[in-house]
Design an enzyme around this catalytic site. Structure first.
Site, PDB file in Angstrom:
ATOM      1  CE1 TYR A  59      -8.580  13.130   0.150  1.00  0.00           C
ATOM      2  CE2 TYR A  59      -7.948  10.879   0.785  1.00  0.00           C
ATOM      3  CZ  TYR A  59      -7.796  12.039   0.138  1.00  0.00           C
ATOM      4  OH  TYR A  59      -6.363  12.094  -0.502  1.00  0.00           O
ATOM      5  CB  ILE A  96      -4.942   6.244   3.569  1.00  0.00           C
ATOM      6  CG1 ILE A  96      -6.004   6.309   2.720  1.00  0.00           C
ATOM      7  CG2 ILE A  96      -3.782   6.990   3.423  1.00  0.00           C
ATOM      8  CD1 ILE A  96      -6.638   7.523   2.076  1.00  0.00           C
ATOM      9  CG  HIS A 112       0.974   7.569   1.077  1.00  0.00           C
ATOM     10  ND1 HIS A 112       0.672   7.062  -0.171  1.00  0.00           N
ATOM     11  CD2 HIS A 112       2.305   8.240   0.996  1.00  0.00           C
ATOM     12  CE1 HIS A 112       1.733   7.162  -0.715  1.00  0.00           C
ATOM     13  NE2 HIS A 112       2.848   7.961  -0.224  1.00  0.00           N
ATOM     14  CB  CYS A 123      -2.825  23.772  15.982  1.00  0.00           C
ATOM     15  SG  CYS A 123      -4.069  22.386  16.588  1.00  0.00           S
ATOM     16  CB  CYS A 142      -6.226  25.378  18.070  1.00  0.00           C
ATOM     17  SG  CYS A 142      -6.607  24.791  16.191  1.00  0.00           S
ATOM     18  N   GLY A 178       1.498  -5.684  -4.031  1.00  0.00           N
ATOM     19  CA  GLY A 178       0.461  -4.662  -4.597  1.00  0.00           C
ATOM     20  C   GLY A 178       0.662  -3.119  -4.707  1.00  0.00           C
ATOM     21  CB  SER A 180       1.717   0.935  -9.867  1.00  0.00           C
ATOM     22  OG  SER A 180       1.684   2.148  -9.010  1.00  0.00           O
ATOM     23  CG  ASN A 204       1.763  -5.838  -8.864  1.00  0.00           C
ATOM     24  OD1 ASN A 204       0.777  -5.976  -9.382  1.00  0.00           O
ATOM     25  ND2 ASN A 204       2.189  -4.691  -8.325  1.00  0.00           N
ATOM     26  CG  LEU A 205      -3.340  -8.540 -10.069  1.00  0.00           C
ATOM     27  CD1 LEU A 205      -4.396  -7.618 -10.633  1.00  0.00           C
ATOM     28  CD2 LEU A 205      -3.841  -9.948  -9.799  1.00  0.00           C
TER      29      LEU A 205
HETATM   30  P1  NAD Z   1       4.975  12.606  -7.689  1.00  0.00           P
HETATM   31  O1  NAD Z   1       5.261  13.472  -8.645  1.00  0.00           O
HETATM   32  O2  NAD Z   1       6.087  11.429  -7.276  1.00  0.00           O
HETATM   33  O3  NAD Z   1       3.721  11.757  -8.549  1.00  0.00           O
HETATM   34  C1  NAD Z   1       3.904  10.237  -8.363  1.00  0.00           C
HETATM   35  C2  NAD Z   1       3.071   9.685  -9.472  1.00  0.00           C
HETATM   36  O4  NAD Z   1       1.690  10.144  -9.196  1.00  0.00           O
HETATM   37  C3  NAD Z   1       3.389  10.036 -10.810  1.00  0.00           C
HETATM   38  O5  NAD Z   1       4.458   9.315 -11.038  1.00  0.00           O
HETATM   39  C4  NAD Z   1       2.164   9.609 -11.272  1.00  0.00           C
HETATM   40  O6  NAD Z   1       2.039   8.414 -11.675  1.00  0.00           O
HETATM   41  C5  NAD Z   1       1.246  10.308 -10.372  1.00  0.00           C
HETATM   42  N1  NAD Z   1       0.575  11.393 -10.849  1.00  0.00           N
HETATM   43  C6  NAD Z   1       1.107  12.797 -10.238  1.00  0.00           C
HETATM   44  N2  NAD Z   1       0.251  13.724 -10.944  1.00  0.00           N
HETATM   45  C7  NAD Z   1      -0.648  13.016 -11.637  1.00  0.00           C
HETATM   46  C8  NAD Z   1      -1.876  13.622 -12.368  1.00  0.00           C
HETATM   47  N3  NAD Z   1      -2.012  14.633 -12.590  1.00  0.00           N
HETATM   48  N4  NAD Z   1      -2.612  12.797 -12.732  1.00  0.00           N
HETATM   49  C9  NAD Z   1      -2.361  11.121 -12.664  1.00  0.00           C
HETATM   50  N5  NAD Z   1      -1.369  10.684 -12.050  1.00  0.00           N
HETATM   51  C10 NAD Z   1      -0.535  11.608 -11.609  1.00  0.00           C
HETATM   52  O7  NAD Z   1       4.468  12.997  -6.625  1.00  0.00           O
HETATM   53  P2  NAD Z   1       4.974  14.250  -5.665  1.00  0.00           P
HETATM   54  O8  NAD Z   1       4.001  15.365  -5.992  1.00  0.00           O
HETATM   55  O9  NAD Z   1       6.366  14.202  -5.645  1.00  0.00           O
HETATM   56  O10 NAD Z   1       4.221  13.817  -4.211  1.00  0.00           O
HETATM   57  C11 NAD Z   1       4.936  12.610  -3.863  1.00  0.00           C
HETATM   58  C12 NAD Z   1       4.707  12.886  -2.364  1.00  0.00           C
HETATM   59  O11 NAD Z   1       3.445  12.726  -2.134  1.00  0.00           O
HETATM   60  C13 NAD Z   1       5.172  11.602  -1.616  1.00  0.00           C
HETATM   61  O12 NAD Z   1       5.620  12.279  -0.345  1.00  0.00           O
HETATM   62  C14 NAD Z   1       4.068  10.765  -1.454  1.00  0.00           C
HETATM   63  O13 NAD Z   1       4.072  10.194  -0.107  1.00  0.00           O
HETATM   64  C15 NAD Z   1       2.779  11.809  -1.301  1.00  0.00           C
HETATM   65  N6  NAD Z   1       1.745  11.215  -2.098  1.00  0.00           N
HETATM   66  C16 NAD Z   1       0.578  10.979  -1.301  1.00  0.00           C
HETATM   67  C17 NAD Z   1      -0.655  10.598  -2.024  1.00  0.00           C
HETATM   68  C18 NAD Z   1      -1.881  10.211  -1.219  1.00  0.00           C
HETATM   69  O14 NAD Z   1      -2.928  10.465  -2.006  1.00  0.00           O
HETATM   70  N7  NAD Z   1      -1.985  10.050  -0.157  1.00  0.00           N
HETATM   71  C19 NAD Z   1      -0.616  10.492  -3.393  1.00  0.00           C
HETATM   72  C20 NAD Z   1       0.692  10.600  -3.849  1.00  0.00           C
HETATM   73  C21 NAD Z   1       1.673  11.038  -3.465  1.00  0.00           C
HETATM   74  N1  APR Z   2      -3.185  -8.779  -6.084  1.00  0.00           N
HETATM   75  C1  APR Z   2      -2.199  -8.049  -6.217  1.00  0.00           C
HETATM   76  N2  APR Z   2      -1.629  -6.932  -6.847  1.00  0.00           N
HETATM   77  C2  APR Z   2      -2.668  -6.368  -7.315  1.00  0.00           C
HETATM   78  C3  APR Z   2      -4.199  -6.567  -7.072  1.00  0.00           C
HETATM   79  C4  APR Z   2      -4.347  -8.021  -6.576  1.00  0.00           C
HETATM   80  N3  APR Z   2      -5.682  -8.502  -6.362  1.00  0.00           N
HETATM   81  N4  APR Z   2      -5.034  -5.701  -7.775  1.00  0.00           N
HETATM   82  C5  APR Z   2      -4.181  -4.732  -8.257  1.00  0.00           C
HETATM   83  N5  APR Z   2      -2.839  -4.907  -8.004  1.00  0.00           N
HETATM   84  C6  APR Z   2      -1.651  -4.179  -8.220  1.00  0.00           C
HETATM   85  C7  APR Z   2      -1.908  -3.733  -9.710  1.00  0.00           C
HETATM   86  O1  APR Z   2      -1.142  -4.360 -10.540  1.00  0.00           O
HETATM   87  C8  APR Z   2      -0.834  -2.398  -9.258  1.00  0.00           C
HETATM   88  O2  APR Z   2       0.563  -2.440  -9.365  1.00  0.00           O
HETATM   89  O3  APR Z   2      -1.549  -3.146  -7.304  1.00  0.00           O
HETATM   90  C9  APR Z   2      -0.947  -2.113  -7.892  1.00  0.00           C
HETATM   91  C10 APR Z   2      -1.873  -0.777  -7.705  1.00  0.00           C
HETATM   92  O4  APR Z   2      -1.298   0.246  -8.018  1.00  0.00           O
HETATM   93  P1  APR Z   2      -1.901   1.822  -7.705  1.00  0.00           P
HETATM   94  O5  APR Z   2      -3.276   1.604  -7.847  1.00  0.00           O
HETATM   95  O6  APR Z   2      -0.665   2.475  -8.248  1.00  0.00           O
HETATM   96  O7  APR Z   2      -1.776   1.956  -6.302  1.00  0.00           O
HETATM   97  P2  APR Z   2      -0.530   2.250  -5.331  1.00  0.00           P
HETATM   98  O8  APR Z   2       0.911   1.713  -5.858  1.00  0.00           O
HETATM   99  O9  APR Z   2      -0.657   1.788  -3.656  1.00  0.00           O
HETATM  100  O10 APR Z   2      -0.323   3.750  -5.369  1.00  0.00           O
HETATM  101  C11 APR Z   2       0.771   4.529  -4.470  1.00  0.00           C
HETATM  102  O11 APR Z   2      -0.163   6.537  -5.071  1.00  0.00           O
HETATM  103  O12 APR Z   2      -2.088   7.912  -5.453  1.00  0.00           O
HETATM  104  C12 APR Z   2      -0.873   7.445  -4.470  1.00  0.00           C
HETATM  105  O13 APR Z   2      -1.426   7.730  -2.142  1.00  0.00           O
HETATM  106  C13 APR Z   2      -1.797   6.832  -3.253  1.00  0.00           C
HETATM  107  O14 APR Z   2      -0.551   5.592  -2.002  1.00  0.00           O
HETATM  108  C14 APR Z   2      -1.202   5.710  -3.282  1.00  0.00           C
HETATM  109  C15 APR Z   2       0.345   5.769  -4.256  1.00  0.00           C
END
Ligand code: NAD
Ligand code: APR
EC number: 2.3.1.286
Length: 233
Positions: A59, A96, A112, A123, A142, A178, A180, A204-205
């Site tokens: 991070y 984020i 998120h 805390c 804390c 944007g 997936s 989306n793309l």
């Molecule tokens: P999930 O089980 O819904 O997983 C979501 C997606 O994450 C899956 O469909 C898959 O595409 C991907 N995923 C899961 N495990 C993976 C792995 N080992 N490798 C690659 N891709 C993987 O997620 P969850 O456990 O049910 O959690 C959902 C909760 O977590 C939600 O509340 C969401 O807001 C939060 N979240 C936060 C983040 C983050 O980094 N901020 C990321 C994902 C989910």
């Molecule tokens: N313009 C429009 N869409 C775009 C562009 C662009 N220039 N570049 C990428 N994309 C689209 C891709 O086609 C894809 O559908 O953005 C999407 C990115 O998907 P992810 O990488 O899965 O990102 P996101 O959907 O935000 O993931 C959701 O998963 O791991 C967690 O917390 C993480 O918030 C994230 C969550």
């Protein structure tokens, strides 16, 4: 500018794709973050318990990238719409980073969490993150050496879900930009909005697997600006 009567209640959900053209990596595109890191190590509570140094390194690097990035038109256009229709538009992001805010958007709902915020694992106190964060940084409230990024990890419950559900239930239009549509509960918002009678639009793309009334493909910097111009100009 269209008359106030033309305004509709709009919920916008953004994902990593809106920040891609600002140089911030997405997760599931080719070369995305989840091809470089195992999300179990850096985006789960278990990973943090196992190796907090690795999680903070992950991070801290994303925070450096975020601080060095600039908002692109895919951030400026929703900010323009929010400023013009503040009582009609709700902007929810899975991202984020703070690029929506740096483009001028106010009241962004970060479901998120936020890279620029820190949270105490003991805390739950939240404060503005230092540029470089470490697990043994003492909590300002804390004093416990239990600092984590204020980011929602896999398996944790997202923030602001009641506010989001309320906005989805009242929406005339739901727009996903944007993202997936891979992660719940955000992936279910399109269905929730449609069940409440909203029209749904995906920008989306490329089209994702989810069903929308309308899909427009192209770089978000272009198609989001065009969509907002259609509403406002
Ligand atoms: P999930 O089980 O819904 O997983 C979501 C997606 O994450 C899956 O469909 C898959 O595409 C991907 N995923 C899961 N495990 C993976 C792995 N080992 N490798 C690659 N891709 C993987 O997620 P969850 O456990 O049910 O959690 C959902 C909760 O977590 C939600 O509340 C969401 O807001 C939060 N979240 C936060 C983040 C983050 O980094 N901020 C990321 C994902 C989910
Ligand atoms: N313009 C429009 N869409 C775009 C562009 C662009 N220039 N570049 C990428 N994309 C689209 C891709 O086609 C894809 O559908 O953005 C999407 C990115 O998907 P992810 O990488 O899965 O990102 P996101 O959907 O935000 O993931 C959701 O998963 O791991 C967690 O917390 C993480 O918030 C994230 C969550």
């Amino acid at each position: 500018m269209k008359p106030a009567s033309a305004r509709r209640r709009i919920v916008i959900l953004t994902g990593a794709g809106v920040s891609a053209e600002s140089g911030l990596g997405t997760f599931r595109d080719s070369g995305g973050l989840w091809t470089q890191y195992d999300l179990e190590d850096v985006a789960t509570p278990q990973g943090f318990a196992r190796n907090p140094v690795m999680v903070h390194d992950f991070y801290n690097a994303r925070r450096e990238n975020c601080l060095g990035a600039q908002p692109n038109p895919a951030h400026h256009a929703p900010a323009r719409l929010l400023a013009a229709w503040p009582d009609h538009v709700t902007l929810v992001t899975q991202n984020i980073d703070d690029l929506h805010e740096r483009a001028g958007a106010r009241g962004v709902i970060h479901m998120h969490g936020e890279l620029l915020r820190a949270r105490c694992a003991a805390c739950a106190h939240v404060w503005d993150a230092p540029r470089v964060m470490a697990a043994d940084d003492p909590c300002p409230a804390c004093a416990a050496p239990a600092t984590r990024p204020d980011v929602v990890w896999f398996g944790e419950f997202p923030y602001h879900m009641e506010r989001i559900a309320d906005a989805l239930g009242r929406a005339d239009l739901f727009v996903a930009i944007g993202t997936s549509g891979q992660v719940y509960p955000a992936a279910g918002f399109v269905q929730e909005a449609a069940m409440g009678g909203a029209r749904t639009l995906e920008l989306n793309l490329e089209a994702t697997a989810a069903r929308f009334d309308e899909v427009r493909t192209g770089p978000a910097s272009v198609i989001v600006s065009e969509w907002v111009a259609e509403l406002l100009d």
